[in-house]
Design a protein around this motif. Structure first.
Motif, short mmCIF file in Angstrom:
data_model
loop_
_atom_site.label_atom_id
_atom_site.label_comp_id
_atom_site.label_asym_id
_atom_site.label_seq_id
_atom_site.Cartn_x
_atom_site.Cartn_y
_atom_site.Cartn_z
N GLN A 17 0.83 -1.18 0.00
CA GLN A 17 0.00 0.00 0.00
C GLN A 17 0.88 1.25 0.00
N ARG A 18 0.49 2.22 -0.77
CA ARG A 18 1.24 3.46 -0.90
C ARG A 18 1.02 4.34 0.33
N THR A 19 2.11 4.86 0.87
CA THR A 19 2.01 5.80 1.99
C THR A 19 1.78 7.20 1.45
N LEU A 20 1.47 8.13 2.34
CA LEU A 20 1.22 9.51 1.93
C LEU A 20 2.40 10.11 1.18
N GLY A 35 4.84 8.51 -0.23
CA GLY A 35 5.23 7.71 -1.38
C GLY A 35 6.71 7.40 -1.41
N GLU A 36 7.38 7.47 -0.25
CA GLU A 36 8.82 7.23 -0.20
C GLU A 36 9.21 5.84 -0.70
N LYS A 46 -2.28 17.11 0.23
CA LYS A 46 -0.88 16.85 0.57
C LYS A 46 -0.21 15.98 -0.49
N ASN A 47 -0.93 14.96 -0.95
CA ASN A 47 -0.39 14.08 -1.99
C ASN A 47 -0.13 14.85 -3.29
N ALA A 48 -1.06 15.72 -3.66
CA ALA A 48 -0.90 16.51 -4.88
C ALA A 48 0.28 17.47 -4.77
N VAL A 49 0.47 18.07 -3.59
CA VAL A 49 1.60 18.97 -3.37
C VAL A 49 2.91 18.21 -3.54
N ILE A 50 3.00 17.03 -2.96
CA ILE A 50 4.21 16.20 -3.09
C ILE A 50 4.43 15.84 -4.55
N SER A 87 8.15 4.37 -3.16
CA SER A 87 8.20 4.33 -4.63
C SER A 87 8.86 5.57 -5.22
N LEU A 88 9.59 6.30 -4.40
CA LEU A 88 10.20 7.55 -4.85
C LEU A 88 11.10 7.36 -6.07
N TYR A 89 11.95 6.36 -6.04
CA TYR A 89 12.87 6.13 -7.17
C TYR A 89 12.07 5.89 -8.45
N ALA A 90 11.08 5.03 -8.38
CA ALA A 90 10.27 4.72 -9.58
C ALA A 90 9.52 5.96 -10.06
N ARG A 91 8.98 6.72 -9.14
CA ARG A 91 8.23 7.92 -9.52
C ARG A 91 9.13 8.95 -10.18
N MET A 92 10.35 9.11 -9.67
CA MET A 92 11.29 10.05 -10.29
C MET A 92 11.70 9.57 -11.67
N ARG A 93 11.86 8.27 -11.83
CA ARG A 93 12.18 7.72 -13.16
C ARG A 93 11.05 8.01 -14.14
N ILE A 94 9.81 7.90 -13.66
CA ILE A 94 8.66 8.18 -14.52
C ILE A 94 8.67 9.64 -14.97
#
Length: 137
Positions: free
Chosen positions: A1-4, A6-7, A43-47, A9-16
Motif C-alpha cells: 500500500q502506498r504511503t502519503l 510515497g517514499e 498533501k499528496n498533490a503537493v508532493i 516508490s520515490l525512485y520509480a516515480r522520479m524515473r517516470i
C-alpha cells in the motif's frame, strides 16, 4: 500500500517523471485512493507537484477541484515567472545569453519552466495572455 509521502516508490516515480519529460509527454502521477480525505488528497498533490508531475489521476469527482487548485500557479510563482521571462527577453535583446535574476542564474531551461508557469496561469484565468504589455518587472 502506498504511503502519503510515497517514499517507498520515490525512485520509480522520479524515473517516470524523467522518462516522461525526455519523451516530451506529460508526467502524471497515479491516483490517490483516499478520495474522502481532502487534506490527504491535497498533501499528496503537493508532493506530486514537487516531484515534477504535472497532474494526478483522479478516481472520484471530488478530487478534481482539490488537485486542480494545487497545480494552478500561486501568485508568487506567477510573479517570479514574469520577472524571469521579462529579464531574459530584455537580456536577449541586449545580446546576452545568460543572466542573473536576484542571486540566481537564469538560462534557457529556467526560462522554459517560467514560461510553463505563465501558460498555466493564463489557462487558469489568473493572468491575461498579454501580460507583458505594461509589465515593467
Amino acid at each position: 500500500q502506498r504511503t502519503l509521502t510515497g517514499e517507498e516508490s520515490l525512485y520509480a516515480r522520479m524515473r517516470i517523471v524523467n522518462a516522461a519529460v525526455a519523451a516530451r509527454v506529460q508526467p502524471l502521477d497515479s491516483v490517490f485512493s483516499e478520495f474522502e480525505n481532502v487534506d490527504l488528497i491535497r498533501k499528496n498533490a503537493v508532493i506530486s507537484k514537487k516531484l515534477g508531475f504535472t497532474g494526478v489521476g483522479c478516481i472520484h469527482p471530488s478530487q478534481i477541484k482539490i488537485i486542480r487548485d494545487v497545480y494552478i500557479p500561486e501568485e508568487n510563482e506567477i510573479e517570479k515567472a514574469k520577472e524571469i521571462v521579462s529579464a531574459f527577453y530584455k537580456a536577449q535583446s541586449e545580446g546576452k545569453g545568460v543572466i542573473a535574476v536576484g542571486s540566481k542564474m537564469v538560462d534557457p531551461p529556467v526560462v522554459k519552466r517560467a514560461l510553463k508557469i505563465i501558460e498555466n496561469a493564463v489557462e487558469a484565468g489568473k493572468l491575461e495572455k498579454n501580460w507583458r504589455a505594461g509589465y515593467e518587472g
